[in-house]
Design a protein around this motif. Structure first.
Motif, mmCIF file in Angstrom:
data_model
loop_
_atom_site.group_PDB
_atom_site.id
_atom_site.type_symbol
_atom_site.label_atom_id
_atom_site.label_comp_id
_atom_site.label_asym_id
_atom_site.label_seq_id
_atom_site.Cartn_x
_atom_site.Cartn_y
_atom_site.Cartn_z
ATOM 1 N N ALA A 60 -4.844 39.124 29.798
ATOM 2 C CA ALA A 60 -3.857 38.832 30.870
ATOM 3 C C ALA A 60 -4.128 40.046 31.913
ATOM 4 C CB ALA A 60 -2.445 39.015 30.093
ATOM 5 N N THR A 100 -2.601 34.950 32.276
ATOM 6 C CA THR A 100 -1.834 35.440 30.975
ATOM 7 C C THR A 100 -2.767 35.571 29.931
ATOM 8 O OG1 THR A 100 -1.244 33.135 30.209
ATOM 9 C CG2 THR A 100 0.273 34.395 32.112
ATOM 10 N N SER A 101 -2.283 35.784 28.657
ATOM 11 C CA SER A 101 -3.153 35.915 27.454
ATOM 12 C C SER A 101 -3.687 34.373 27.274
ATOM 13 C CB SER A 101 -2.172 36.180 26.248
ATOM 14 O OG SER A 101 -1.328 35.218 26.232
#
Length: 232
Positions: A60, A100-101
């Motif tokens: 992220a 993001t992740s």
């Protein structure tokens, strides 16, 4: 206006000189010795991926291009019946990417079109002054239209997804769909893709001198070595 006309005339003269060289050398020798082998496509040129040191949460954030990034074009020329694949490249490419992740939320890639170079200065001069007026439109951009989901279960290998976006070249913007490959390597990532285009759709003028003809379709290519927060 006179200066612009002189540039166009000079570019046309250079293209004719390039064609004459090809005729004298012979199409096959021109392809093999003058143009040389085409560069590998970015999605086939990922190299050896290093084991990633990044966890899902560390994905992220903001990413930008590193020094080994490049972009350019791929096009086919036909010289007296002999196919010649030409690739132009530049390292002057920037990207602004946010993740993001598990998702690439946004990505915009900007290419300095005027710095794209092939093995032939005559071809490059025509490209910069006539095919595209880089004095008016120095940049080409590719922007994804929707987030890309990252498969966290296969981070050890590359993954390719069909990506919707917009491509802007020569002052023309079109919606496109292109395969984009994402891979983690070491403490960074690689993003590579190839966007097929029809040149006329972007008001790009390809030379046709009878003995040498550029095909009406080609592709815009990019390979980005990405680092978290790295300077471009």
């Amino acid at each position: 206006m006179r200066t612009r006309n002189l540039v166009i005339i000079s570019a046309a003269t250079l293209v004719v000189a390039l064609g004459a060289t090809a005729l004298i050398a012979g199409p096959t020798l021109y392809r093999d010795l003058v143009v040389g082998p085409a560069a590998a496509a970015p999605t086939e040129d990922l190299g050896v991926l290093k084991p990633s040191t990044l966890s899902g949460e560390q994905l992220a954030g903001s990413w930008k291009t590193g020094s080994s990034s490049y972009a350019g074009y791929r096009v086919k020329e036909v010289l007296n019946g002999t196919d010649v694949t030409v690739t132009g490249r530049t390292s002057k490419v920037d990207a602004a990417i946010t993740t993001t992740s598990d998702t690439v939320k946004s990505a915009e890639i900007s290419v300095d079109v005027a710095s794209i170079a092939t093995t032939e200065a005559a071809r490059d001069e025509y490209f910069r002054t006539t095919a595209i007026d880089t004095s008016k439109f120095p940049k080409a951009t590719f922007t994804i239209a929707e987030p890309l989901k990252i498969d966290l279960s296969s981070l050890a290998t590359s993954q390719t997804v069909q990506t919707k976006g917009t491509l802007s070249i020569n002052g023309v913007t079109k919606e496109v769909t292109a395969p984009v490959t994402f891979a983690l390597s070491g403490d960074g990532a690689i993003l590579a893709g190839s966007v097929p285009i029809t040149f006329a759709d972007y008001s790009v003028t390809a030379p046709d001198l009878g003995f040498v003809k550029v095909q009406p379709k080609g592709s815009i290519e990019f390979s980005l070595a990405l680092q978290k927060g790295a300077a471009s």
